[in-house]
Scaffold this motif. Structure first.
Motif, short mmCIF file in Angstrom:
data_model
loop_
_atom_site.label_atom_id
_atom_site.label_comp_id
_atom_site.label_asym_id
_atom_site.label_seq_id
_atom_site.Cartn_x
_atom_site.Cartn_y
_atom_site.Cartn_z
N ASP A 168 0.83 -1.21 0.00
CA ASP A 168 0.00 0.00 0.00
C ASP A 168 0.86 1.25 0.00
N LEU A 169 1.93 1.25 0.81
CA LEU A 169 2.83 2.39 0.86
C LEU A 169 3.47 2.63 -0.51
N HIS A 170 3.93 1.57 -1.13
CA HIS A 170 4.53 1.67 -2.46
C HIS A 170 3.57 2.30 -3.45
N ALA A 171 2.33 1.86 -3.44
CA ALA A 171 1.33 2.37 -4.38
C ALA A 171 1.03 3.84 -4.12
N VAL A 172 0.93 4.22 -2.85
CA VAL A 172 0.62 5.61 -2.52
C VAL A 172 1.76 6.54 -2.94
N VAL A 173 2.99 6.14 -2.68
CA VAL A 173 4.13 6.97 -3.07
C VAL A 173 4.19 7.13 -4.58
N ARG A 174 3.97 6.04 -5.31
CA ARG A 174 4.02 6.10 -6.77
C ARG A 174 3.02 7.09 -7.33
N GLU A 175 1.90 7.27 -6.65
CA GLU A 175 0.84 8.14 -7.17
C GLU A 175 0.97 9.59 -6.71
N ARG A 176 1.91 9.90 -5.85
CA ARG A 176 2.09 11.28 -5.42
C ARG A 176 2.46 12.12 -6.65
N PRO A 177 1.84 13.29 -6.82
CA PRO A 177 2.00 14.04 -8.08
C PRO A 177 3.44 14.28 -8.50
N ARG A 178 4.28 14.73 -7.58
CA ARG A 178 5.66 15.03 -7.97
C ARG A 178 6.45 13.77 -8.26
N ILE A 179 6.18 12.70 -7.51
CA ILE A 179 6.87 11.44 -7.77
C ILE A 179 6.41 10.86 -9.10
N ALA A 180 5.11 10.90 -9.36
CA ALA A 180 4.60 10.39 -10.63
C ALA A 180 5.20 11.15 -11.81
N ALA A 181 5.30 12.48 -11.66
CA ALA A 181 5.90 13.29 -12.72
C ALA A 181 7.37 12.95 -12.91
N TYR A 182 8.07 12.74 -11.81
CA TYR A 182 9.49 12.38 -11.89
C TYR A 182 9.66 11.03 -12.58
N LEU A 183 8.85 10.04 -12.19
CA LEU A 183 8.99 8.71 -12.77
C LEU A 183 8.73 8.71 -14.27
N ALA A 184 7.90 9.64 -14.72
CA ALA A 184 7.58 9.73 -16.14
C ALA A 184 8.56 10.61 -16.92
N SER A 185 9.51 11.20 -16.22
CA SER A 185 10.43 12.15 -16.85
C SER A 185 11.75 11.47 -17.20
N PRO A 186 12.56 12.09 -18.07
CA PRO A 186 13.87 11.53 -18.39
C PRO A 186 14.87 11.62 -17.23
N ARG A 187 14.52 12.36 -16.19
CA ARG A 187 15.41 12.43 -15.03
C ARG A 187 15.47 11.10 -14.29
N ARG A 188 14.39 10.33 -14.37
CA ARG A 188 14.36 9.00 -13.74
C ARG A 188 14.99 8.00 -14.69
N LEU A 189 16.20 7.61 -14.40
CA LEU A 189 16.89 6.63 -15.23
C LEU A 189 16.31 5.24 -14.98
N ALA A 190 16.39 4.40 -15.98
CA ALA A 190 15.89 3.03 -15.85
C ALA A 190 16.87 2.20 -15.03
N PHE A 191 16.34 1.17 -14.37
CA PHE A 191 17.22 0.19 -13.73
C PHE A 191 18.06 -0.47 -14.82
N SER A 192 19.25 -0.91 -14.44
CA SER A 192 20.13 -1.55 -15.41
C SER A 192 21.10 -2.47 -14.69
N GLU A 193 21.86 -3.20 -15.47
CA GLU A 193 22.82 -4.13 -14.89
C GLU A 193 24.16 -3.46 -14.57
N ASP A 194 24.12 -2.14 -14.45
CA ASP A 194 25.28 -1.38 -13.98
C ASP A 194 25.04 -0.78 -12.61
N GLY A 195 23.84 -0.95 -12.06
CA GLY A 195 23.48 -0.31 -10.81
C GLY A 195 23.53 -1.27 -9.63
N ILE A 196 22.84 -0.88 -8.57
CA ILE A 196 22.75 -1.71 -7.36
C ILE A 196 21.80 -2.87 -7.59
#
Length: 243
Positions: free
Chosen positions: A204-232
C-alpha cells in the motif's frame, strides 16, 4: 542556491534515494555529473573526491553540497536534508527512529549489491557467477523475508498509523522504501511475485508513493533513469528464484 547532488552518471544507484526526496519536495537541485555547464560534469565530482572540500571530503558518492556544507552517505544526507525539505518527523526523537530505519535500508542495499558481487567489487559479475548464485539463494530465502517482514511490522506498529513508516506524515523513509520495492521487483521478479499478499502495508505504501503528483511526474520524466545491470539492483535471471 540550488543543492548540488554528486553521483555517477548513467545509473540510479544509491543516489536515487536522495533524488526521490529532492523531487518529492520540489527542491531546486542540480545533478552535477549529468550537467556540462562550466564547473560541473564528472570532473567536478572527481575534484572533490581527489582533493576534498575544506574542512571535509567524501570517500565515495553520493554526496550533497549545500553552500559550503558537504554531506556524504545516503542516510546522513537524508538526515541533513529532511528537515529542510519538510520530510522529517516533527518530533525530534522520531527523527532518530527515521534515521535508524534508513540505516537498516542501507544494510539491505549492501546485501542486494553482494548478491551479484559476493567476492570482490573489483571482479566482474561473470567472474563470480557461481558464488553469486549461492549468495542470492540465501538472500531470497532468508534476507528478503527478514527485511520486508521487519518493515511490515514497523508499519503496523507505527502509532501514527500504518500509512507511513514513522510518524503520521510522509517522510524520506517512505520514499526510500518505495525505491527498495521498485528495485527488488526489478532484480528478483520471481521472488517478489505476489509480495503484496505477504506484505500488505508495504504494498500500500509503495502504491501511494508512486501516485504522489511530484513522484509520478518524476517517474515519467527523463530524469528518472531506468534500472540496469550497472546499478545496485540488477536483474540476472539466473539469480532469481526458481532459476
Amino acid at each position: 542556491m540550488a543543492y548540488q547532488l554528486y553521483y555517477w552518471n548513467g545509473i540510479q544507484g544509491r543516489g536515487e534515494f536522495v533524488r526521490l526526496a529532492l523531487e518529492e519536495a520540489g527542491a531546486d537541485y542540480v545533478d552535477v555529473v549529468r550537467h556540462e555547464q562550466p564547473g560541473m560534469g564528472p570532473d567536478a565530482m572527481l575534484e572533490i573526491l581527489d582533493h576534498g572540500l575544506n574542512p571535509t571530503t567524501a570517500f565515495a558518492p553520493p554526496f550533497l553540497k549545500d553552500g559550503d556544507v558537504l554531506v556524504s552517505h545516503v542516510a546522513n544526507i537524508l538526515f541533513y536534508l529532511s528537515p529542510k525539505l519538510g520530510l522529517a518527523p516533527s518530533n525530534e526523537a522520531l527523527r532518530y527512529v527515521a534515521n535508524g530505519l534508513q540505516l537498516t535500508i542501507t544494510d539491505l542495499v549492501c546485501e542486494v549489491h553482494d548478491t551479484h558481487h559476493p567476492i570482490s567489487i573489483g571482479l566482474y559479475y561473470e567472474d563470480q557467477k557461481a558464488e553469486a548464485k549461492a549468495r542470492s539463494v540465501g538472500f531470497i530465502d532468508e534476507r528478503i523475508p527478514k527485511y520486508l517482514g521487519y518493515f511490515e511490522r514497523t508499519l503496523h506498529q507505527n502509532p501514527g498509523g500504518s500509512q507511513h513508516i514513522v510518524g503520521s506524515q510522509l517522510s524520506y523513509v517512505d520514499l526510500s522504501l518505495f525505491q527498495v520495492i521498485e528495485g527488488l521487483c526489478y532484480a528478483f521478479p520471481n521472488a517478489m511475485k505476489g509480495y503484496q499478499d505477504r506484505y500488505h502495508a508495504l504494498a500500500d505504501l509503495h502504491a501511494v508513493v508512486r501516485e504522489r503528483p511530484r513522484i509520478a511526474a518524476y517517474l515519467a520524466s527523463p530524469r528518472r533513469l531506468a534500472f540496469s545491470e550497472d546499478g545496485i539492483f540488477r536483474h540476472y535471471p539466473e539469480l532469481d528464484a526458481g532459476n
